[in-house]
Design an enzyme around this catalytic site. Structure first.
Site, PDB file in Angstrom:
ATOM      1  N   SER A  55     -15.085   3.979  -0.647  1.00 61.03           N
ATOM      2  CA  SER A  55     -14.695   2.607  -0.347  1.00 61.03           C
ATOM      3  C   SER A  55     -15.031   2.031   0.813  1.00 61.03           C
ATOM      4  CB  SER A  55     -13.077   2.728  -0.683  1.00 61.03           C
ATOM      5  OG  SER A  55     -12.615   3.661   0.222  1.00 61.03           O
ATOM      6  N   HIS A  65     -13.277   2.359  -7.370  1.00 61.86           N
ATOM      7  CA  HIS A  65     -13.975   1.531  -7.014  1.00 61.86           C
ATOM      8  C   HIS A  65     -15.232   0.987  -8.037  1.00 61.86           C
ATOM      9  CE1 HIS A  65     -12.205  -0.179  -3.272  1.00 61.86           C
ATOM     10  NE2 HIS A  65     -11.865   1.005  -3.075  1.00 61.86           N
ATOM     11  N   LYS A  93      -7.515  -2.824  -8.914  1.00 59.51           N
ATOM     12  CA  LYS A  93      -8.687  -3.008  -8.196  1.00 59.51           C
ATOM     13  C   LYS A  93      -9.251  -4.168  -9.244  1.00 59.51           C
ATOM     14  CE  LYS A  93      -8.964   0.245  -4.839  1.00 59.51           C
ATOM     15  NZ  LYS A  93      -8.929   1.671  -4.640  1.00 59.51           N
TER      16      LYS A  93
HETATM   17  C1  LIG Z   1      -7.751   2.622  -4.013  1.00 57.64           C
HETATM   18  C2  LIG Z   1      -8.083   3.924  -4.447  1.00 57.64           C
HETATM   19  C3  LIG Z   1      -7.176   4.853  -5.018  1.00 57.64           C
HETATM   20  C4  LIG Z   1      -5.777   4.279  -5.085  1.00 57.64           C
HETATM   21  O1  LIG Z   1      -5.555   3.548  -6.124  1.00 57.64           O
HETATM   22  P1  LIG Z   1      -3.956   2.837  -6.279  1.00 57.64           P
HETATM   23  O2  LIG Z   1      -4.172   2.345  -7.789  1.00 57.64           O
HETATM   24  O3  LIG Z   1      -3.909   1.821  -5.266  1.00 57.64           O
HETATM   25  O4  LIG Z   1      -3.049   3.808  -5.960  1.00 57.64           O
HETATM   26  C5  LIG Z   1      -7.548   5.874  -5.428  1.00 57.64           C
HETATM   27  N1  LIG Z   1      -8.541   6.545  -5.134  1.00 57.64           N
HETATM   28  C6  LIG Z   1      -9.724   5.739  -5.013  1.00 57.64           C
HETATM   29  C7  LIG Z   1     -11.077   6.225  -4.655  1.00 57.64           C
HETATM   30  C8  LIG Z   1      -9.566   4.539  -4.101  1.00 57.64           C
HETATM   31  O5  LIG Z   1     -10.358   3.777  -3.745  1.00 57.64           O
END
Ligand SMILES: *Cc1c(COP(=O)(O)O)cnc(C)c1O
Length: 393
Positions: free
Chosen positions: A181, A209, A240
């Site tokens: 990310s 992502h 996301k």
């Molecule tokens: C954003 C993210 C998460 C967390 O996701 P949420 O649904 O916001 O808890 C977990 N793993 C990765 C790689 C992320 O980028």
């Protein structure tokens, strides 16, 4: 001396190093533009890749679900909190991703914290990419297994770690982020899979992502590398690209069944609400009906990155819509972000410990919600601030 003086000192330390996180307040729905602390600004901060967070089709589905099912789940999933919508969402996610089964969680974070300790324990070993997400790291720690970090996206480093250590443990798992990310680079999952197969080790990818971004119509990293049926556990988030909230684990039906019995956040914490589940189902409807939003996301990302490079910015190693603008020291990145905000652009500065010391950056999150005019506005602001702060000559 009070017993919390040390916290005050730590907070002061963060502020003096430019590492203190000032959290902005959003006063509008998510979209290309936001009202942030009362000011209308161009949004380069959200993970709302496809613009679904305020999409009328999702909003309508959520409202209908509230009318039919109310707002709260009122129990954990395993007691009285599994509604028809949760079951339907899991079936639809499994079909969308082309896997045997799927289970949903409250968040992607919880999906990792549920899954890793359910699959490995004290006698086992985890091979983990050095730059894996915090929720993977926490899940690994909770499991009690031995954690061996291999060099970032380095399959040779992974394989030599396996060769040196595998025989001393009962079971093993390889865990990697799909898209990282902070840098926007993609794990070499095809090569990692070859290693997992060679040593007969479980393989887990966190595609938070990549879900809705990579692969055919946003089907994720496994589809991107054409590894259907080969990756044991695919973790994802619904917060996301999907634009709502929740986490998902997709893959082998036996593993999913085990998570329903042993995933602690599933057993001991209530689920997302019925309107959340309904909105996620509506997101799948949209993704299955057309690739238009995913195509637009990539078109926007390619355009923005190419123009930033032309201006002379260093956009790092990203191959995805995540666009880091590498600046070096955290105070410069913070000042850059503040100047952008003054110029009407909301883009986040990211420094240590989220990224290594000396690798501070502005991270621009491109979305299908942006129009070409929006991107041009952003580019203009970056050029102006870049010259003002001496980043561009
Ligand atoms: C954003 C993210 C998460 C967390 O996701 P949420 O649904 O916001 O808890 C977990 N793993 C990765 C790689 C992320 O980028």
């Amino acid at each position: 001396m009070s017993k919390i003086d040390w916290i005050t000192q730590e907070l002061e330390g963060l502020k003096s190093q430019g590492l203190y996180n000032r959290i902005r307040t959003i006063g509008s729905p998510q979209g290309a533009w936001l009202i942030v602390d009362g000011k209308r600004v161009l949004n380069f901060c959200s993970n709302n890749y496809l613009g679904l967070a305020n999409h009328p089709v999702l909003v309508k589905a959520a409202k209908k679900a509230i009318d039919e099912m109310g707002v709260g789940p009122a129990a954990v999933r395993s007691i009285a909190g599994t509604t028809t919508l949760h079951v339907e969402l899991e079936k639809r996610l499994a079909a969308f991703k082309g896997v045997e089964a799927a289970i949903t969680f409250q968040s992607g974070f919880n999906a990792n914290v549920a899954t890793i300790p359910a699959l490995v324990g004290k006698e086992d070993v985890i091979f983990s990419d050095r730059l894996n997400h915090a929720s993977i790291i926490d899940g690994c720690r909770l499991s009690g297994a031995k954690i061996i970090a291999y060099e970032h996206c380095d399959v040779d480093s992974l394989e030599s770690a396996i060769r040196e250590n595998l025989s001393q443990y009962r079971r093993a798992i390889i865990i990697t982020d799909g898209v990282f990310s902070m840098d926007g680079d993609v794990a070499p999952l095809d090569k990692i899979y070859e290693v997992a197969r060679k040593y007969d080790i479980l393989l887990m990818v966190d595609d938070a992502h990549g879900e809705g971004v990579l692969g055919k119509g946003g089907r994720g990293i496994v589809d991107h590398f054409n590894l259907h049926g080969k990756v044991d556990v695919e973790v994802g988030t619904l917060s996301k690209a999907f634009g709502v909230v929740g986490g998902v684990v997709a893959g082998n039906a036996v593993i999913i069944e085990w998570l329903r019995q042993r995933g602690r956040p599933f057993l001991f914490s209530s689920a997302v609400t019925a309107p959340d589940a309904a909105a996620c189902i509506a997101a799948i409807d949209l993704l299955e009906s057309s690739t238009e939003l995913v195509d637009k996301l990539w078109e926007n990302a390619r355009y923005f990155k190419a123009e930033m490079k032309k201006l002379g910015f260093d956009t790092g190693v990203s191959t995805t819509p995540i666009t880091p603008i590498m600046l070096g020291e955290a105070p410069l990145a913070q000042q850059f972000s503040r100047e952008l905000f003054e110029a009407g652009v909301f883009a986040m500065a990211i420094g240590y410990p989220t990224v290594p010391q000396g690798k501070a950056r502005i991270r621009v999150m491109i979305s299908a919600a942006h129009s070409k005019e929006d991107l041009d506005r952003g580019l203009e602001a970056f050029a102006g601030v870049g010259r003002k702060l001496g980043v561009l000559r």
